[in-house]
Design a protein around this motif. Structure first.
Motif, PDB file in Angstrom:
ATOM      1  N   HIS A  58      -3.979  17.673 -17.254  1.00  0.00           N
ATOM      2  CA  HIS A  58      -4.712  17.000 -16.172  1.00  0.00           C
ATOM      3  C   HIS A  58      -4.072  17.376 -14.846  1.00  0.00           C
ATOM      4  CE1 HIS A  58      -6.791  14.092 -13.734  1.00  0.00           C
ATOM      5  NE2 HIS A  58      -5.622  13.682 -13.269  1.00  0.00           N
ATOM      6  N   VAL A  59      -4.865  17.964 -13.946  1.00  0.00           N
ATOM      7  CA  VAL A  59      -4.408  18.277 -12.599  1.00  0.00           C
ATOM      8  C   VAL A  59      -4.841  17.141 -11.682  1.00  0.00           C
ATOM      9  CG1 VAL A  59      -4.567  19.879 -10.669  1.00  0.00           C
ATOM     10  CG2 VAL A  59      -4.510  20.762 -13.009  1.00  0.00           C
ATOM     11  N   SER A  60      -3.881  16.505 -11.040  1.00  0.00           N
ATOM     12  CA  SER A  60      -4.191  15.380 -10.154  1.00  0.00           C
ATOM     13  C   SER A  60      -5.053  15.857  -8.988  1.00  0.00           C
ATOM     14  CB  SER A  60      -2.896  14.748  -9.639  1.00  0.00           C
ATOM     15  OG  SER A  60      -2.139  14.254 -10.721  1.00  0.00           O
ATOM     16  N   ASP A  61      -6.092  15.092  -8.679  1.00  0.00           N
ATOM     17  CA  ASP A  61      -6.976  15.486  -7.576  1.00  0.00           C
ATOM     18  C   ASP A  61      -6.518  14.852  -6.262  1.00  0.00           C
ATOM     19  OD1 ASP A  61      -7.927  12.841  -7.536  1.00  0.00           O
ATOM     20  OD2 ASP A  61      -9.765  13.330  -8.647  1.00  0.00           O
ATOM     21  N   ALA A  62      -7.222  15.199  -5.183  1.00  0.00           N
ATOM     22  CA  ALA A  62      -6.819  14.739  -3.849  1.00  0.00           C
ATOM     23  C   ALA A  62      -6.830  13.215  -3.750  1.00  0.00           C
ATOM     24  CB  ALA A  62      -7.726  15.351  -2.788  1.00  0.00           C
ATOM     25  N   ALA A  63      -7.813  12.570  -4.392  1.00  0.00           N
ATOM     26  CA  ALA A  63      -7.907  11.104  -4.332  1.00  0.00           C
ATOM     27  C   ALA A  63      -6.718  10.449  -5.021  1.00  0.00           C
ATOM     28  CB  ALA A  63      -9.216  10.642  -4.977  1.00  0.00           C
ATOM     29  N   GLU A  64      -6.285  11.017  -6.155  1.00  0.00           N
ATOM     30  CA  GLU A  64      -5.118  10.464  -6.857  1.00  0.00           C
ATOM     31  C   GLU A  64      -3.854  10.627  -6.015  1.00  0.00           C
ATOM     32  OE1 GLU A  64      -5.712  10.913 -11.576  1.00  0.00           O
ATOM     33  OE2 GLU A  64      -6.023  12.775 -10.463  1.00  0.00           O
ATOM     34  N   TRP A  65      -3.685  11.791  -5.395  1.00  0.00           N
ATOM     35  CA  TRP A  65      -2.539  12.021  -4.523  1.00  0.00           C
ATOM     36  C   TRP A  65      -2.555  11.031  -3.356  1.00  0.00           C
ATOM     37  CZ3 TRP A  65       2.045  14.091  -4.386  1.00  0.00           C
ATOM     38  CH2 TRP A  65       2.372  15.215  -5.149  1.00  0.00           C
ATOM     39  N   ASP A  66      -3.721  10.896  -2.706  1.00  0.00           N
ATOM     40  CA  ASP A  66      -3.811  10.018  -1.537  1.00  0.00           C
ATOM     41  C   ASP A  66      -3.516   8.569  -1.910  1.00  0.00           C
ATOM     42  OD1 ASP A  66      -4.413  12.211  -0.028  1.00  0.00           O
ATOM     43  OD2 ASP A  66      -6.467  11.636   0.438  1.00  0.00           O
ATOM     44  N   ASP A  67      -4.064   8.116  -3.037  1.00  0.00           N
ATOM     45  CA  ASP A  67      -3.808   6.745  -3.481  1.00  0.00           C
ATOM     46  C   ASP A  67      -2.317   6.531  -3.740  1.00  0.00           C
ATOM     47  OD1 ASP A  67      -4.565   4.064  -4.585  1.00  0.00           O
ATOM     48  OD2 ASP A  67      -3.791   4.962  -6.425  1.00  0.00           O
ATOM     49  N   TYR A  68      -1.697   7.492  -4.391  1.00  0.00           N
ATOM     50  CA  TYR A  68      -0.275   7.397  -4.706  1.00  0.00           C
ATOM     51  C   TYR A  68       0.570   7.337  -3.437  1.00  0.00           C
ATOM     52  CZ  TYR A  68       4.363   8.965  -6.188  1.00  0.00           C
ATOM     53  OH  TYR A  68       5.720   9.067  -6.394  1.00  0.00           O
ATOM     54  N   GLU A  69       0.317   8.271  -2.514  1.00  0.00           N
ATOM     55  CA  GLU A  69       1.130   8.329  -1.297  1.00  0.00           C
ATOM     56  C   GLU A  69       0.906   7.123  -0.397  1.00  0.00           C
ATOM     57  OE1 GLU A  69       3.525  10.262  -0.920  1.00  0.00           O
ATOM     58  OE2 GLU A  69       3.145  12.183  -1.888  1.00  0.00           O
ATOM     59  N   TRP A  70      -0.363   6.753  -0.173  1.00  0.00           N
ATOM     60  CA  TRP A  70      -0.639   5.595   0.691  1.00  0.00           C
ATOM     61  C   TRP A  70      -0.091   4.307   0.077  1.00  0.00           C
ATOM     62  CZ3 TRP A  70      -1.106   6.348   5.469  1.00  0.00           C
ATOM     63  CH2 TRP A  70      -1.894   7.372   6.012  1.00  0.00           C
ATOM     64  N   SER A  71      -0.121   4.202  -1.259  1.00  0.00           N
ATOM     65  CA  SER A  71       0.432   3.012  -1.914  1.00  0.00           C
ATOM     66  C   SER A  71       1.935   2.940  -1.708  1.00  0.00           C
ATOM     67  CB  SER A  71       0.103   3.032  -3.412  1.00  0.00           C
ATOM     68  OG  SER A  71      -1.280   2.920  -3.630  1.00  0.00           O
ATOM     69  N   TRP A  72       2.608   4.088  -1.849  1.00  0.00           N
ATOM     70  CA  TRP A  72       4.065   4.149  -1.660  1.00  0.00           C
ATOM     71  C   TRP A  72       4.421   3.772  -0.221  1.00  0.00           C
ATOM     72  CZ3 TRP A  72       8.398   5.952   0.678  1.00  0.00           C
ATOM     73  CH2 TRP A  72       9.554   6.079  -0.074  1.00  0.00           C
ATOM     74  N   ILE A  73       3.739   4.415   0.723  1.00  0.00           N
ATOM     75  CA  ILE A  73       4.003   4.174   2.148  1.00  0.00           C
ATOM     76  C   ILE A  73       3.640   2.742   2.519  1.00  0.00           C
ATOM     77  CG2 ILE A  73       3.267   4.797   4.497  1.00  0.00           C
ATOM     78  CD1 ILE A  73       2.651   7.659   3.142  1.00  0.00           C
ATOM     79  N   GLY A  74       2.471   2.295   2.049  1.00  0.00           N
ATOM     80  CA  GLY A  74       1.962   0.968   2.410  1.00  0.00           C
ATOM     81  C   GLY A  74       2.817  -0.163   1.880  1.00  0.00           C
ATOM     82  N   SER A  75       3.288  -0.030   0.629  1.00  0.00           N
ATOM     83  CA  SER A  75       4.120  -1.084   0.040  1.00  0.00           C
ATOM     84  C   SER A  75       5.410  -1.275   0.829  1.00  0.00           C
ATOM     85  CB  SER A  75       4.457  -0.752  -1.415  1.00  0.00           C
ATOM     86  OG  SER A  75       3.302  -0.721  -2.192  1.00  0.00           O
ATOM     87  N   LEU A  76       6.020  -0.166   1.193  1.00  0.00           N
ATOM     88  CA  LEU A  76       7.264  -0.224   1.946  1.00  0.00           C
ATOM     89  C   LEU A  76       7.021  -0.784   3.353  1.00  0.00           C
ATOM     90  CD1 LEU A  76      10.066   0.559   1.017  1.00  0.00           C
ATOM     91  CD2 LEU A  76       9.739   2.814   2.045  1.00  0.00           C
ATOM     92  N   THR A  77       5.943  -0.342   3.984  1.00  0.00           N
ATOM     93  CA  THR A  77       5.601  -0.815   5.332  1.00  0.00           C
ATOM     94  C   THR A  77       5.306  -2.308   5.325  1.00  0.00           C
ATOM     95  OG1 THR A  77       4.703   1.367   5.884  1.00  0.00           O
ATOM     96  CG2 THR A  77       4.028  -0.478   7.279  1.00  0.00           C
ATOM     97  N   GLU A  78       4.496  -2.755   4.360  1.00  0.00           N
ATOM     98  CA  GLU A  78       4.139  -4.181   4.297  1.00  0.00           C
ATOM     99  C   GLU A  78       5.357  -5.057   4.025  1.00  0.00           C
ATOM    100  OE1 GLU A  78      -0.389  -4.858   3.229  1.00  0.00           O
ATOM    101  OE2 GLU A  78       0.710  -4.012   1.535  1.00  0.00           O
ATOM    102  N   TRP A  79       6.248  -4.577   3.136  1.00  0.00           N
ATOM    103  CA  TRP A  79       7.461  -5.352   2.864  1.00  0.00           C
ATOM    104  C   TRP A  79       8.261  -5.519   4.155  1.00  0.00           C
ATOM    105  CZ3 TRP A  79      12.672  -4.430   3.423  1.00  0.00           C
ATOM    106  CH2 TRP A  79      13.525  -5.372   2.831  1.00  0.00           C
ATOM    107  N   ALA A  80       8.387  -4.442   4.927  1.00  0.00           N
ATOM    108  CA  ALA A  80       9.152  -4.509   6.181  1.00  0.00           C
ATOM    109  C   ALA A  80       8.487  -5.457   7.183  1.00  0.00           C
ATOM    110  CB  ALA A  80       9.287  -3.113   6.781  1.00  0.00           C
TER     111      ALA A  80
END
Length: 247
Positions: free
Chosen positions: A184-206
């Protein structure tokens, strides 16, 4: 802030520590085609999401999860208890390279954690030792979707030879005695969801903990990661999960 702690916060809304949707995790586990009593090993298991999904597929199975992060393993144990799977998941806080199993495994997972072994080739060799003769090794690894740009290399702190293209990755697997039966090759939507979730979780916690001594550092880390991704490796670095069997 401790990097393990930072990573734990960042993954709080996206426990699968790779750019793959839950639907595709399940598809990969189905394609692995193991028996209901399968023995599963997840090396670099993080919060245990893959191991727990595997146990849902293999109702009489047992999984071992190995990771160096106590934060991640604590969350894995909590998730297993919530899903009534605590008696079928054993967690080991140790380096994946030094894990000595008590037998062989039908399915060994190393998705997004090949760095624990020093790279893709080393993962095939070392993680592969835990797979029984007819077993499956499932490895998730990065590859260059397009030739790497200077910006991507700088953002990833990587050399061009650290990754190959997809065809090169498959060649490397076959040279090591493994061949893909599915991928399975991850598509652009999977990458975007992963990255925005990582960034967003850290930002919201701060933002939710402005008085915390680590809040400013977390916000800075989220911003730096966002810039490295958006200005660096987005649409340059790909991710594939290979379902491998011995040749």
């Amino acid at each position: 802030m401790d990097r393990q702690r930072l990573s734990s916060i960042a993954h709080s809304h996206h426990p699968i520590a790779a750019p793959i949707s839950g639907v595709n995790v399940n598809r990969l586990l189905r394609r692995a085609g193991r028996q209901p009593a399968a023995r599963v090993l997840d090396l670099g298991c993080g919060e245990g999401s893959w191991a727990l999904q595997a146990l849902a597929h293999y109702p009489d199975g047992h999984a071992d999860g190995v990771d160096v992060s106590p934060y991640a393993l604590e969350r894995a144990a909590g998730a297993a208890a919530e899903r009534g799977l605590a008696d079928r998941l054993t967690l080991h806080e140790r380096d994946a390279r030094t894990y000595v199993p008590d037998g062989d495994y039908d399915l060994v997972l190393c998705v997004g954690s090949t760095n624990a072994f020093g790279g893709f080739g080393e993962t095939l060799e070392l993680a592969g030792r835990h797979v029984n003769a007819d077993g499956v090794l499932m490895v998730g690894e990065g590859f260059w979707q397009v030739p790497p740009t200077p910006e991507a290399l700088a953002a990833l702190d990587a050399k061009p030879e650290e990754f190959t293209d997809l065809a090169g990755l498959v060649d490397a697997a076959e040279q090591a005695g493994w061949t893909p039966v599915y991928a399975h090759v991850s598509d652009a939507a999977e990458w975007d969801d992963y990255e925005w979730s990582w960034i967003g979780s850290l930002t919201e916690w701060a933002l939710d903990n402005p008085g915390h001594p680590d809040a400013a550092e977390a916000l800075t880390a989220a911003r730096e990661h966002r810039d490295q991704w958006l200005r660096g490796y987005r649409a340059v670095l790909g991710f594939v999960t290979l379902v491998l069997r011995r040749i």
